[in-house]
Design a protein around this motif. Structure first.
Motif, PDB file in Angstrom:
ATOM      1  N   PRO A 170      35.908  51.436  47.056  1.00 27.01           N
ATOM      2  CA  PRO A 170      35.587  50.594  45.897  1.00 27.01           C
ATOM      3  C   PRO A 170      36.792  50.367  44.995  1.00 27.01           C
ATOM      4  CG  PRO A 170      33.877  52.241  46.238  1.00 27.01           C
ATOM      5  CD  PRO A 170      35.014  52.616  47.132  1.00 27.01           C
ATOM      6  N   GLY A 179      38.324  46.734  44.383  1.00 27.76           N
ATOM      7  CA  GLY A 179      38.403  46.246  43.019  1.00 27.76           C
ATOM      8  C   GLY A 179      39.806  45.842  42.623  1.00 27.76           C
ATOM      9  N   ALA A 225      27.689  41.528  42.438  1.00 25.12           N
ATOM     10  CA  ALA A 225      28.415  42.450  43.314  1.00 25.12           C
ATOM     11  C   ALA A 225      28.551  41.882  44.720  1.00 25.12           C
ATOM     12  CB  ALA A 225      27.707  43.798  43.361  1.00 25.12           C
ATOM     13  N   TYR A 277      31.176  39.259  44.666  1.00 25.55           N
ATOM     14  CA  TYR A 277      32.496  39.852  44.484  1.00 25.55           C
ATOM     15  C   TYR A 277      33.027  40.424  45.801  1.00 25.55           C
ATOM     16  CZ  TYR A 277      36.205  42.807  42.603  1.00 25.55           C
ATOM     17  OH  TYR A 277      37.415  43.397  42.350  1.00 25.55           O
ATOM     18  N   PHE A 298      29.356  48.702  42.385  1.00 26.51           N
ATOM     19  CA  PHE A 298      29.699  47.515  41.609  1.00 26.51           C
ATOM     20  C   PHE A 298      28.534  46.905  40.819  1.00 26.51           C
ATOM     21  CE2 PHE A 298      33.496  47.185  44.507  1.00 26.51           C
ATOM     22  CZ  PHE A 298      34.414  47.464  43.502  1.00 26.51           C
ATOM     23  N   PRO A 323      36.018  45.999  37.407  1.00 26.55           N
ATOM     24  CA  PRO A 323      36.048  46.549  38.767  1.00 26.55           C
ATOM     25  C   PRO A 323      37.446  46.973  39.192  1.00 26.55           C
ATOM     26  CG  PRO A 323      35.924  44.159  38.846  1.00 26.55           C
ATOM     27  CD  PRO A 323      35.780  44.542  37.399  1.00 26.55           C
TER      28      PRO A 323
END
Length: 485
Positions: free
Chosen positions: A49, A53, A229, A232, A300, A310
């Motif tokens: 993550p 991000g 999320a 993204y 997220f 993020p």
């Protein structure tokens, strides 16, 4: 005239265990769960993550999946087939395959580098495992104090929550104690052996982990910004697929599968001959990738709902998420379960990290499993103390400041850099070269479980694509200026 079977244990140890004397998994599913547990760890729950991000989301994720298929999976299969053929620890499995291929026994250096890497990673990995234990305790105490209904840390301001991690870093004694506790749990399972210890972790803790990550992902989908999320993570913008992003995705695919540490060689050595390694390796790589994506879909939605960035990087899990749980329904309970889940993932990986050098030490010196694992855990704890204290008492102490790659790095960062930027990529490159160019094709063919076009494609990948891609990871790690870092 003496025969090989008449040799004393310490004399036989240089060749590895005798045929048929090696431990093994009770079933194919046990191997798959154990191997998934070895691969799934903090690299999935913390690093993926954070990397996604920091590198623009969808472009990173797409290229990461491509890298898993084209680089990660072939190296994973290569490590596993070495272990299954050798039926021994990393160095001795490589040695046996080399000799069966009429190649130099010096190729066992591939396994030795993996053994060293696993031991060094274990020493600081358990320090991070201690951070997870700390947050489990924090959320457990908050759950008792605030109850289930409301958000976490009621009555505390954001500034107070953000100080939780710095307060831990400032407490050297607590850092060392948590490191020792996590390492002790790891030792407990490894000392019990393959069937009673490692397999127990795999068959009980991994299913519990999957239940938790799915449950928390559903929670995020219901209460958080799930659509945001999804967009993204899976919206591909070609302009964001830059050189640095592609290299970051390649590195994540490599580290996520725990390659270059002889873990899959060791676990592969416990696999019976009737298991199709190509099929099981595909399952393992797919599950590891699926967990990484679920981790993004788990984290997220919560981060976006709380209005947090993020791009927080490594602090995403340990600072941003506690802030986010304050705004969520049942935040204390969800935070507690979240860090339990992360703890499970960390434990299955740390067990594999300790098993790799334990298996080698047992074979090399004829030691009992309990003695070998305790000796290694004690050594890892000593290095772990240095890593833990590098955040406080030893802050500002740089052991190898005269080397540019390690300048201004304390023990924690030094060990991380040494393993992730040097030892692991080198071991993975040598593994690909060994299987692709040195090992007898008849052995690779017999062990891989591939036929026709798939086998030829695998050979092209392991001979050409993997060494070149892994060399790029190595060079960028040593010379970050190559990508402007």
């Amino acid at each position: 005239m003496a025969t090989a079977t008449d040799a004393k244990p310490h004399e036989r140890s240089h060749e590895g265990p005798e045929e048929g004397s090696h431990e093994g998994w009770s079933s194919r599913s046990a191997f798959i769960l154990a191997a998934i547990g070895s691969a799934v760890g903090l690299g999935n729950m913390w690093r993926f993550p954070a990397e996604a991000g920091a590198n623009g989301g969808g472009a990173f994720v797409l290229f990461y999946i491509v890298c898993v298929i084209l680089i990660g999976l072939p190296v994973l299969l290569s490590e596993t087939l070495i272990g299954r053929h050798g039926q021994a620890s990393g160095p001795y499995s490589v040695l046996r395959m080399a000799r069966d291929s009429s190649a130099s026994g010096n190729w066992q250096i591939v396994g030795l580098i993996g053994v060293v890497s696993s031991f060094l990673v274990l020493s600081f990995y358990c320090v991070v495992g201690g951070w997870v234990l700390y947050y489990i305790g924090i959320f457990a105490a908050d759950l008792v104090h605030t109850g289930v209904a409301g958000g976490a840390f009621q009555g505390r301001g954001p500034a107070t929550i953000e100080t939780l991690l710095p307060e831990l870093f400032g407490n050297g004694l607590l850092m060392v104690a948590l490191d020792a506790l996590f390492l002790g749990a790891t030792l407990f399972f490894v000392a019990r052996g393959v069937s009673k210890g490692i397999e127990f972790v795999a068959t009980w803790i991994m299913p519990a982990f999957f239940v938790l990550i799915v449950a928390i992902t559903i929670y995020g989908a219901v209460t958080g910004a799930f659509i945001e999320a999804l967009a993204y993570l899976f919206t591909f913008e070609p302009s964001k697929l830059t050189g640095p992003v592609m290299l970051a995705a390649l590195g994540q695919a490599f580290f996520s599968l725990s390659l270059g540490m002889a873990g899959m060689i060791t676990y592969g050595s416990y696999v019976s001959k009737d298991v199709n390694l190509a099929g099981t390796s595909t399952i393992i790589a797919s599950a590891d990738t699926g967990v990484a994506l679920l981790a993004g879909l788990c984290i997220f939605p919560i981060v976006f709902t709380a209005g947090l960035a993020p791009e927080a990087g490594p602090t995403l899990m340990f600072q941003s998420l506690p802030l986010a749980f304050q705004t969520m329904p049942a935040g204390s309970l969800v935070g507690f379960l979240f860090f339990i889940m992360v703890g499970f993932a960390a434990l299955t990986s740390s067990v594999a990290l300790l098993e790799v050098p334990t298996a080698w030490l047992m074979e090399r010196f004829g030691l009992r499993r309990t003695i070998a694992s305790v000796m290694l855990a004690a050594g890892a704890l000593l290095l772990g103390v240095l890593s833990a204290l590098s955040f406080n008492t030893l802050a500002g102490s740089y052991p190898l400041t005269f080397l540019p790659l390690f300048s201004e790095q304390g023990w924690f960062d030094l060990l991380d850099t040494l393993t992730s930027k040097l030892l692991m990529p080198i071991a993975a490159i040598l593994t690909a070269v060994f299987v692709g160019w040195i090992a007898a094709p008849r052995i690779v063919d017999a062990e891989a479980g591939l036929t026709g076009g798939l086998y030829r494609f695998y050979r092209v990948l392991v001979r050409w694509v993997c060494p070149l891609a892994l060399t790029a990871i190595l060079l960028v790690g040593i010379f970050p200026s190559l990508i402007g870092g």
